[in-house]
Design an enzyme around this catalytic site. Structure first.
Site, mmCIF file in Angstrom:
data_model
loop_
_atom_site.group_PDB
_atom_site.id
_atom_site.type_symbol
_atom_site.label_atom_id
_atom_site.label_comp_id
_atom_site.label_asym_id
_atom_site.label_seq_id
_atom_site.Cartn_x
_atom_site.Cartn_y
_atom_site.Cartn_z
ATOM 1 N N ASP A 8 43.651 50.664 -26.669
ATOM 2 C CA ASP A 8 43.209 52.013 -26.252
ATOM 3 C C ASP A 8 43.965 52.594 -25.050
ATOM 4 O O ASP A 8 43.339 53.134 -24.126
ATOM 5 C CB ASP A 8 41.696 51.993 -25.954
ATOM 6 C CG ASP A 8 40.849 51.623 -27.168
ATOM 7 O OD1 ASP A 8 41.424 51.321 -28.224
ATOM 8 O OD2 ASP A 8 39.621 51.626 -27.046
ATOM 9 N N ASP A 46 41.028 54.301 -30.021
ATOM 10 C CA ASP A 46 39.658 54.800 -30.143
ATOM 11 C C ASP A 46 39.775 56.165 -30.839
ATOM 12 O O ASP A 46 40.584 57.016 -30.409
ATOM 13 C CB ASP A 46 39.085 54.954 -28.716
ATOM 14 C CG ASP A 46 37.604 54.663 -28.618
ATOM 15 O OD1 ASP A 46 37.083 53.824 -29.374
ATOM 16 O OD2 ASP A 46 36.945 55.302 -27.750
ATOM 17 N N LYS A 106 39.562 52.772 -34.519
ATOM 18 C CA LYS A 106 38.186 52.263 -34.488
ATOM 19 C C LYS A 106 37.250 53.320 -33.942
ATOM 20 O O LYS A 106 37.705 54.285 -33.307
ATOM 21 C CB LYS A 106 38.121 50.989 -33.641
ATOM 22 C CG LYS A 106 38.525 51.239 -32.192
ATOM 23 C CD LYS A 106 38.598 49.935 -31.418
ATOM 24 C CE LYS A 106 38.966 50.188 -29.984
ATOM 25 N NZ LYS A 106 37.964 50.985 -29.237
ATOM 26 N N CYS A 151 36.469 47.696 -24.204
ATOM 27 C CA CYS A 151 37.253 47.425 -25.420
ATOM 28 C C CYS A 151 38.183 46.225 -25.283
ATOM 29 O O CYS A 151 38.384 45.484 -26.250
ATOM 30 C CB CYS A 151 37.964 48.690 -25.862
ATOM 31 S SG CYS A 151 36.743 49.929 -26.393
HETATM 32 C C1 VGL Z 1 36.021 52.440 -24.503
HETATM 33 C C2 VGL Z 1 33.984 53.264 -23.858
HETATM 34 C C3 VGL Z 1 33.901 54.033 -25.000
HETATM 35 C C4 VGL Z 1 37.184 51.549 -24.192
HETATM 36 C C5 VGL Z 1 35.960 53.195 -25.657
HETATM 37 O O1 VGL Z 1 38.288 51.776 -24.745
HETATM 38 O O2 VGL Z 1 37.018 50.606 -23.396
HETATM 39 N N1 VGL Z 1 35.031 52.476 -23.618
HETATM 40 N N2 VGL Z 1 34.904 54.000 -25.887
HETATM 41 ZN ZN ZN Z 2 34.966 55.337 -27.499
#
Ligand code: VGL
Ligand code: ZN
Length: 201
Positions: A8, A46, A106, A151
């Site tokens: 991410d 994400d 995801k 994540c």
């Molecule tokens: C994430 C919160 C919501 C992350 C993704 O990439 O850590 N955190 N969506």
């Molecule tokens: Zn997210």
């Protein structure tokens, strides 16, 4: 076979984004600098629809960082972030994607969040990452990116459970909350994973 998963590394998680991770921008160039140490590099992204139930905006009366229960699972409500096709869902501007052979998206199901790159938070649906890595003969898996205690942590924990020798690169990630970062590292060590710094790669 040694693989790197870059989790991410998206504009919305950098300072100035919709769900900024403090100092998240500091790791981008350092990640660019280590990709050649691996046989295989993959990334996760994400990738939420705008009606995603992890967004506080989809729960009238709730605000970001409130908690709710979704399908029996505790869910932190986030500001809208990484909406499919939006600017903020794109990778960090200076991220060098050339060595990235596959991208696993995801969080696409509006009803459930997905912190791990392998499965949604209910472990119901796979992204295909596990079979891809096994198909490529990967045994050692190194994890970096954002955010450290969400994540990156959940991707590492699933990797351990799936039997990969798992390494959490602690200086190539940044947390939203510092205490949670310390707990994340403990959880990885307790379950048999490894924590290292990029200098020892
Ligand atoms: C994430 C919160 C919501 C992350 C993704 O990439 O850590 N955190 N969506
Ligand atoms: Zn997210």
């Amino acid at each position: 076979m040694k693989a790197l998963i870059i989790v991410d590394l998206q504009k919305d998680f950098l300072p100035g984004g919709r769900l900024p991770v403090p100092r998240g921008d500091e790791i981008v160039e350092s990640i660019n600098g280590i990709v050649d140490k691996f046989d295989l590099v993959v990334a996760t992204q994400d990738w939420h629809p705008s009606n995603h139930l992890s967004f506080a905006s989809n729960h009238p009366g709730k605000k970001p960082f409130d908690k709710v229960t979704l399908d029996g699972i505790e869910q932190i409500l986030w500001p809208d972030h990484c909406v499919q096709g939006s600017e903020g869902a794109g990778f960090a501007a200076h991220f060098d994607e050339r060595r990235v052979e596959a991208i696993f998206r995801k969080g696409t199901d509006p009803g459930i969040d997905s912190y791990s790159g392998f499965f949604d938070n209910g472990h119901k649906k796979s992204t295909g990452l596990k079979d891809y890595l096994l198909g490529r003969g990967v045994k050692d898996l190194y994890v970096c990116g954002l955010a450290a205690e969400y994540c990156v942590l959940y991707t590492a924990l699933d990797a351990i459970e799936l039997g990969f020798k798992t390494y959490y690169i602690e200086d190539l990630t940044r947390p939203i909350d510092h205490d949670a970062f310390e707990q994340a590292k403990k959880a990885i060590l307790q379950r048999g994973g490894h924590v290292l710094t990029a200098s020892s790669l």
